[in-house]
Design a protein around this motif. Structure first.
Motif, PDB file in Angstrom:
ATOM      1  N   GLU B  19     -45.351 -15.950  45.707  1.00 40.02           N
ATOM      2  CA  GLU B  19     -46.582 -15.719  46.299  1.00 40.02           C
ATOM      3  C   GLU B  19     -47.876 -15.609  45.356  1.00 40.02           C
ATOM      4  OE1 GLU B  19     -49.578 -13.958  48.590  1.00 40.02           O
ATOM      5  OE2 GLU B  19     -47.643 -14.782  49.067  1.00 40.02           O
ATOM      6  N   PHE B  22     -48.726 -19.235  44.898  1.00 33.99           N
ATOM      7  CA  PHE B  22     -49.594 -19.756  46.167  1.00 33.99           C
ATOM      8  C   PHE B  22     -50.955 -19.165  45.979  1.00 33.99           C
ATOM      9  CE2 PHE B  22     -50.712 -19.218  50.599  1.00 33.99           C
ATOM     10  CZ  PHE B  22     -51.090 -20.527  50.913  1.00 33.99           C
ATOM     11  N   GLN B  23     -51.223 -17.736  45.613  1.00 33.46           N
ATOM     12  CA  GLN B  23     -52.422 -17.341  45.422  1.00 33.46           C
ATOM     13  C   GLN B  23     -53.245 -18.170  44.289  1.00 33.46           C
ATOM     14  OE1 GLN B  23     -54.240 -14.700  47.022  1.00 33.46           O
ATOM     15  NE2 GLN B  23     -55.702 -15.690  45.904  1.00 33.46           N
ATOM     16  N   ARG B  25     -52.787 -20.938  43.376  1.00 34.64           N
ATOM     17  CA  ARG B  25     -53.267 -22.468  43.932  1.00 34.64           C
ATOM     18  C   ARG B  25     -54.459 -22.348  44.677  1.00 34.64           C
ATOM     19  NH1 ARG B  25     -50.344 -26.607  43.769  1.00 34.64           N
ATOM     20  NH2 ARG B  25     -51.174 -27.350  45.800  1.00 34.64           N
ATOM     21  N   LEU B  26     -54.590 -21.289  45.567  1.00 31.63           N
ATOM     22  CA  LEU B  26     -55.530 -20.925  46.392  1.00 31.63           C
ATOM     23  C   LEU B  26     -56.838 -20.783  45.818  1.00 31.63           C
ATOM     24  CD1 LEU B  26     -54.137 -18.739  49.446  1.00 31.63           C
ATOM     25  CD2 LEU B  26     -54.714 -21.218  49.283  1.00 31.63           C
ATOM     26  N   ASN B  27     -56.627 -20.096  44.396  1.00 37.11           N
ATOM     27  CA  ASN B  27     -57.900 -19.780  43.529  1.00 37.11           C
ATOM     28  C   ASN B  27     -58.442 -21.151  43.035  1.00 37.11           C
ATOM     29  OD1 ASN B  27     -57.704 -16.990  44.049  1.00 37.11           O
ATOM     30  ND2 ASN B  27     -56.397 -16.705  42.048  1.00 37.11           N
ATOM     31  N   PHE B  28     -57.231 -21.946  42.754  1.00 41.58           N
ATOM     32  CA  PHE B  28     -57.747 -23.328  42.063  1.00 41.58           C
ATOM     33  C   PHE B  28     -58.544 -23.855  43.179  1.00 41.58           C
ATOM     34  CE2 PHE B  28     -57.454 -27.746  41.445  1.00 41.58           C
ATOM     35  CZ  PHE B  28     -58.113 -27.838  40.384  1.00 41.58           C
ATOM     36  N   ILE B  29     -57.836 -24.035  44.315  1.00 43.35           N
ATOM     37  CA  ILE B  29     -58.621 -24.746  45.485  1.00 43.35           C
ATOM     38  C   ILE B  29     -60.141 -24.336  45.848  1.00 43.35           C
ATOM     39  CG2 ILE B  29     -58.529 -25.073  48.095  1.00 43.35           C
ATOM     40  CD1 ILE B  29     -55.747 -25.452  47.625  1.00 43.35           C
ATOM     41  N   ASP B  30     -60.282 -22.989  45.657  1.00 42.63           N
ATOM     42  CA  ASP B  30     -61.643 -22.226  45.898  1.00 42.63           C
ATOM     43  C   ASP B  30     -62.612 -23.019  44.763  1.00 42.63           C
ATOM     44  OD1 ASP B  30     -60.869 -21.225  48.078  1.00 42.63           O
ATOM     45  OD2 ASP B  30     -60.764 -19.243  47.115  1.00 42.63           O
ATOM     46  N   TRP B  32     -62.155 -25.693  43.154  1.00 42.51           N
ATOM     47  CA  TRP B  32     -62.404 -27.182  43.183  1.00 42.51           C
ATOM     48  C   TRP B  32     -63.349 -27.392  44.371  1.00 42.51           C
ATOM     49  CZ3 TRP B  32     -62.616 -31.406  40.913  1.00 42.51           C
ATOM     50  CH2 TRP B  32     -62.486 -32.506  41.503  1.00 42.51           C
ATOM     51  N   THR B  33     -63.267 -26.457  45.229  1.00 44.71           N
ATOM     52  CA  THR B  33     -64.220 -26.836  46.681  1.00 44.71           C
ATOM     53  C   THR B  33     -65.724 -26.693  45.879  1.00 44.71           C
ATOM     54  OG1 THR B  33     -62.702 -25.789  47.931  1.00 44.71           O
ATOM     55  CG2 THR B  33     -64.697 -25.944  48.954  1.00 44.71           C
ATOM     56  N   VAL B  36     -66.849 -29.751  44.127  1.00 45.63           N
ATOM     57  CA  VAL B  36     -67.344 -30.905  44.964  1.00 45.63           C
ATOM     58  C   VAL B  36     -68.577 -30.478  45.548  1.00 45.63           C
ATOM     59  CG1 VAL B  36     -66.633 -31.826  47.008  1.00 45.63           C
ATOM     60  CG2 VAL B  36     -65.046 -31.338  45.271  1.00 45.63           C
ATOM     61  N   LYS B  37     -68.805 -29.314  46.167  1.00 48.07           N
ATOM     62  CA  LYS B  37     -70.014 -28.926  46.730  1.00 48.07           C
ATOM     63  C   LYS B  37     -71.313 -29.020  45.754  1.00 48.07           C
ATOM     64  CE  LYS B  37     -69.183 -25.565  50.352  1.00 48.07           C
ATOM     65  NZ  LYS B  37     -68.983 -23.958  50.562  1.00 48.07           N
ATOM     66  N   GLN B  48     -61.000 -37.373  41.244  1.00 49.25           N
ATOM     67  CA  GLN B  48     -60.039 -37.828  42.343  1.00 49.25           C
ATOM     68  C   GLN B  48     -59.339 -39.163  42.185  1.00 49.25           C
ATOM     69  OE1 GLN B  48     -61.136 -38.329  45.983  1.00 49.25           O
ATOM     70  NE2 GLN B  48     -59.519 -36.840  47.125  1.00 49.25           N
TER      71      GLN B  48
END
Lengths: 200, 56
Positions: B19, B22-23, B25-30, B32-33, B36-37, B48
Motif C-alpha cells: 500500500e 502504491f501511494q 507511486r501515486l505521489n510521483f505521478i502527481d 510528474w503531472t 508536464v503541465k 519520456q
C-alpha cells in the motif's frame, strides 16, 4: 499541449519517441480507427512503456480488410498471429490480432473490431490529436479515465489519475460522471480525486 | 545457506508495504503531472523519449 475542447482537438508539440513513431506510422495507413487505453496516457506524457497499443476499427467486409492487409505488409508491418490474410480476417471476428514491424514483435498494435456500445462510443466521439505534422484519433478522455478505473490494476489506476489530473480543467465533468456511472466504478473515483488512497 | 521455509513472513506487514509503495507511486505521478503541465511539450517529452527508446 493545447486542448481545444469545442473542436475536440489537441495540439501536441512533443519530441516523438519510437513508440509514437510506430503508432503514427501504423495509423496513417488507416482511414477509420480510434486508439484507446494505455497508449493514450503515454501519448500525453505518462512515464512508462507498453508492449502493445489498442486500436479499434469498425467492422469491414473482407475485401476492405485485404486492402488494409496489403497496405500494412507493403509498409513492413506483419501480423504476429498468422501470415494468411483469410485466417486473420476470421480471427478478427473473434478477437484482436496483432501487427508489428517485421521481426520486431514489440511494440505491437492490437487491432480489434469494435463490438460493444462503449467501443462504438469511443469511436464516434474520438478526439483528433495533431502531432508531428500528423493526425491521430484517440478515445474521449472522460471515457478513457473511467475505463482505466474499470480495468483497475495499479498501472490502470495510475493512468487514470495521470490523465484526469493533466486535463482536469478541460475534462467535461458531466461526461466523466456518466462514464463512471456507466462503467460502475464510482467506488474508484477516489483514486483520481483525492490525495490519499486505499488500494483494497 | 538458510532455507525460505525457516523464515517468518508477516503478510499484514507485506500488505502495508504494498500500500505504501502504491501511494508513493501515486505521489510521483502527481509530481510528474505537474512537471508536464508546467513545461513545454519538447521538454518533458525528451525525458519520456529516453525512457521509451531505451526499452524498444
Amino acid at each position: 499541449m493545447e486542448y481545444v475542447t469545442d473542436k475536440k482537438e489537441i495540439i501536441l508539440d512533443k519530441e516523438l519517441n519510437n513508440l509514437d513513431k510506430f503508432v503514427l506510422e501504423f495509423t496513417e495507413l488507416l482511414d477509420e480507427y480510434v486508439v484507446v487505453s494505455g497508449y493514450v496516457s503515454i501519448l500525453f506524457g505518462r512515464s512508462r512503456m507498453t508492449e502493445d497499443v489498442d486500436l479499434l476499427i469498425p467492422f469491414m467486409p473482407k475485401k476492405e480488410f485485404q486492402d488494409i492487409w496489403k497496405k500494412l505488409l507493403d509498409n513492413d508491418f506483419w501480423c504476429i498471429n498468422t501470415s494468411d490474410v483469410n485466417e486473420a480476417f476470421d480471427m478478427l471476428k473473434e478477437h484482436a490480432i496483432r501487427f508489428s514491424k517485421e521481426n520486431m514483435p514489440i511494440p505491437n498494435m492490437k487491432f480489434k473490431i469494435m463490438k460493444n456500445e462503449i467501443e462504438k462510443f469511443a469511436y464516434e466521439n474520438k478526439i483528433k490529436v495533431i502531432i508531428g505534422g500528423k493526425i491521430l484519433f484517440i478515445s474521449p478522455l472522460e471515457l478513457q479515465v473511467a475505463y482505466k478505473l474499470h480495468l483497475g490494476s495499479e498501472k490502470d489506476l495510475e493512468d487514470a489519475r495521470y490523465l484526469y489530473n493533466l486535463f482536469k480543467d478541460k475534462i467535461n465533468k458531466e461526461e466523466l460522471d456518466y462514464s463512471i456511472e456507466k462503467l460502475g466504478v464510482n467506488d474508484k473515483r477516489r483514486f483520481i480525486e483525492n490525495g490519499k488512497h486505499k488500494r483494497y | 545457506m538458510g532455507s525460505i521455509k525457516d523464515i517468518k513472513v508477516d503478510l499484514k506487514e507485506l500488505e502495508k508495504e504494498k500500500e505504501k509503495n502504491f501511494q508513493e507511486r501515486l505521489n510521483f505521478i502527481d509530481f510528474w503531472t505537474e512537471y508536464v503541465k508546467k513545461n513545454p511539450d519538447k521538454e518533458w517529452s525528451k525525458h519520456q523519449k529516453l525512457l521509451i527508446d531505451n526499452q524498444i
